[in-house]
Write an enzyme that holds these catalytic residues in place. Structure first.
Site, PDB file in Angstrom:
ATOM      1  N   CYS A 154     -14.047   3.208   3.047  1.00  0.00           N
ATOM      2  CA  CYS A 154     -13.579   1.998   4.280  1.00  0.00           C
ATOM      3  C   CYS A 154     -12.830   2.729   5.004  1.00  0.00           C
ATOM      4  CB  CYS A 154     -13.218   0.778   3.426  1.00  0.00           C
ATOM      5  SG  CYS A 154     -12.541  -0.210   4.443  1.00  0.00           S
ATOM      6  N   CYS A 190      -9.103   0.539   4.251  1.00  0.00           N
ATOM      7  CA  CYS A 190      -8.610   0.615   3.061  1.00  0.00           C
ATOM      8  C   CYS A 190      -9.085   1.679   2.253  1.00  0.00           C
ATOM      9  CB  CYS A 190      -8.747  -0.658   2.399  1.00  0.00           C
ATOM     10  SG  CYS A 190     -10.240  -0.982   1.546  1.00  0.00           S
ATOM     11  N   CYS A 239     -14.885  -2.377   4.990  1.00  0.00           N
ATOM     12  CA  CYS A 239     -15.460  -3.204   3.716  1.00  0.00           C
ATOM     13  C   CYS A 239     -15.835  -4.442   4.428  1.00  0.00           C
ATOM     14  CB  CYS A 239     -14.282  -3.529   2.920  1.00  0.00           C
ATOM     15  SG  CYS A 239     -13.657  -2.375   1.872  1.00  0.00           S
ATOM     16  N   GLY A 249     -32.368 -20.074 -13.961  1.00  0.00           N
ATOM     17  CA  GLY A 249     -33.237 -19.343 -13.109  1.00  0.00           C
ATOM     18  C   GLY A 249     -34.456 -20.278 -12.641  1.00  0.00           C
ATOM     19  N   CYS A 287     -10.712  -6.000   1.087  1.00  0.00           N
ATOM     20  CA  CYS A 287      -9.979  -5.004   1.985  1.00  0.00           C
ATOM     21  C   CYS A 287      -8.552  -5.136   2.208  1.00  0.00           C
ATOM     22  CB  CYS A 287     -10.830  -5.025   3.179  1.00  0.00           C
ATOM     23  SG  CYS A 287     -10.454  -3.370   4.272  1.00  0.00           S
TER      24      CYS A 287
END
Lengths: 315, 263
Positions: free
Chosen positions: A254, A257, A279, A45, A285
């Protein structure tokens, strides 16, 4: 290391270009960036400064991510590049072409096949595994940017782990708007120590960073900073005890899909303003559709009252 | 007599070859208020900044009694120059308060009043919105701010309200030492009077030690048990406020006292 072995045209019909060093950058630059990466991994970080190079495209187009990828890529790597989750968007196509020309390595659109995934604005839906590396393109690495304009002061705040300022911002959101309004680039605390900007990924993806098995590297070319989240590192999204962190959920699945729990893009499909929710992760997808899933395919009626479709729910 | 909270031992600060303040000695005990008076440019604010460790001393030292680990013992007197940056920051946001002369130095003008009051608590790790809000409301009440304005930006507050918001924001962590730079300057007389009343009440309730920099002798008379008079970076006179103001010894103090208009 100037003669690539892979001489055959790749799937996209692009030939490896022998006039450049492997992966464009010279070996000394790659070495300094690798040393920076080692430091970044050692201090999760923490933003490590590095001598960002001029790349053959403009800052803001992923120069940081490209330099990181160029420094770690080897001849046996398999590269996937996504932009907003999709493999076929401008930024992704160009960067993939760039690396195909400069390295001749194999590229893929399959998340699980890739050894290096360079990404802008998303983390793939499919869980990553050990040995994979996720490279983020970062426009602004400093999470305290906009709260504290002095770079010297933010450095000191990081050194002293003095992050009250960010909580003040979140408090202010709740006081003025009733909820924490940050929906992307949502600040996280890495390994219980450094406050980190996760780059502009939607907060939907924040939980995926936590204890991820893959190595996550972040490159900010214009701001000249590199940082990292090593595998299996804790990444907590900041919140309040009585206003816990929540991710976005949609009313729809979606349309292609039928995935009920992926990150959806809203696409306007006609002049009446009807919308299709699909998606954002194109590989995810396509994988579901290949497995036999079918969505409704129906656009959704346009919004009348202007309220958001995105419903908040408990994570 | 209890042990002093703050000991200033020959503290001085130099800018180039010029001493902004020099050879300042005094002690401050808990619950005591000290006024620093003098004309502008006499080194009052520089002295305050030395005490808050915002400037390093060029000579002498400032000792502060750290909070005791247990109630039985008294804390140790520590040279603040020897403390780490992290420790100093911790002190500055828990044990000390600093009320700035200008609101834009002491407040975050782009976040609401409530967030201003809660900032120190959040820096100390309070992560409960309801509790932060409760504390903010409580402190706004104590400094007599309208609690309905908790979500307003301090930029929309009046000068007096901003001053009171600064006080609330500093006192929320129950500091033991509060430094105030001209707390009443620029306020009209009735607002000044209310603010002074409030300060007197709060310091008594919380048993605060406070140092008030002011050029207004009335403020010193009303609030401070002791007063030091500064001129050209030197302390020219020090003593009980009533003694200093009623029976000034130094010619400059005599001039200062005699130049106050008597209504």
């Amino acid at each position: 290391m100037t003669t690539p072995t892979n001489d055959s045209p790749t799937a996209s019909g692009v030939h490896a270009d022998h006039d450049y060093n492997f992966a464009f950058l010279d070996e000394h630059t790659k070495k300094t960036i690798r040393r920076t990466l080692l430091k970044a991994v050692a201090i999760p970080g923490y933003q490590v400064p590095f001598a960002s190079r001029e790349m053959p495209f403009a800052f803001g187009w992923g120069t940081g991510g490209v330099q990181v990828t160029a420094s770690i890529i080897g001849r046996n790597d398999v590269l996937k590049v996504i932009d907003q989750g999709a493999d076929d968007t401008t930024n992704a196509v160009n960067i993939r072409r760039f690396f195909t020309r400069m390295t001749g390595v194999r590229t893929t659109e399959r998340t699980i096949e890739a050894s290096i995934i360079q990404t802008r604005h998303r983390i793939p839906e499919a869980p990553l595994s050990e040995g994979q590396i996720l490279v983020y393109q970062v426009p602004m690495p400093e999470p305290l940017f906009r709260l504290e304009p002095r770079r010297r002061e933010t450095t000191e705040l990081h050194a002293l782990a003095d992050y009250g300022l960010m909580s003040v911002r979140l408090y202010e959101d709740i006081a003025q708007l009733g909820a924490i309004a940050r929906t992307y680039d949502y600040p996280v605390r890495v390994n219980g120590r450094y406050l980190m900007s996760p780059s502009p990924i939607p907060k939907f993806d924040n939980p995926k960073m936590h204890l991820n098995r893959a190595l996550q590297l972040f490159g900010a070319g214009r701001e000249k900073r590199i940082y990292a989240v090593p595998p299996y590192t804790t990444v907590e999204s900041l919140d309040f005890e009585d206003h816990p962190f929540q991710v976005q959920r949609w009313q729809h699945a979606c349309a292609l899909c039928d995935a009920p729990d992926s990150f959806l893009d809203e696409v306007i499909v006609d002049n009446a303003g009807r919308r299709l929710f699909v998606c954002s992760d194109s590989d995810f997808c396509a994988g579901r559709r290949a497995a036999g899933w079918r969505g409704s395919g129906c656009p959704v009626e346009p919004l009348r009252s202007g309220g958001p479709d995105c419903k908040k729910s408990v994570p | 007599m209890t042990e002093p909270l703050l000991v200033v031992d020959g503290a001085g600060k130099r800018y180039g070859t010029r001493w902004a303040c020099r050879g300042v000695n005094f002690q401050l005990h808990s619950g005591e208020m000290l006024a620093v008076v003098g004309e502008s440019g006499s080194g009052k604010t520089t002295l305050l900044r030395l005490l808050a460790a915002r400037l390093p001393c060029d000579e002498g030292r400032v000792l502060y009694r750290m909070r005791a680990e247990s109630a039985a013992e008294s804390g140790t007197l520590t040279d603040i120059a020897a403390l780490s940056a992290a420790r100093l920051r911790w002190l500055a946001r828990t044990d000390w308060g600093y009320v700035e002369q200008h609101a834009h130095d002491g407040l975050r003008l782009n976040v609401s009043g409530g967030a201003n009051v809660g900032e120190r608590l959040m820096a100390l790790g309070v992560r409960h919105y309801g509790r932060l809000r409760g504390e903010a409301l409580e402190w706004m009440r104590r400094v007599e701010l309208d609690t309905a304005r908790i979500d307003d930006l301090p930029a929309t507050y009046s000068g007096g309200m901003q001053r009171r918001l600064q006080i609330a924001r500093n006192l929320v962590t129950r500091p033991r030492l509060v430094l105030m730079d001209e707390p009443t300057t620029g306020l009209d007389v009735s607002v000044q009077a209310r603010l002074l009343d409030l300060l007197r009440k709060l310091t008594e309730e919380l048993h605060l030690a406070a140092i008030i920099v002011t050029h207004d002798l009335g403020v010193a008379r009303l609030l401070a048990q002791r007063t030091i008079v500064m001129r050209d970076g030197r302390v020219v006179e020090a003593g009980l406020t009533d003694r200093v103001l009623d029976d000034p010894q130094h010619p400059y103090t005599q001039l200062l006292v005699s130049s106050v208009l008597q209504p």
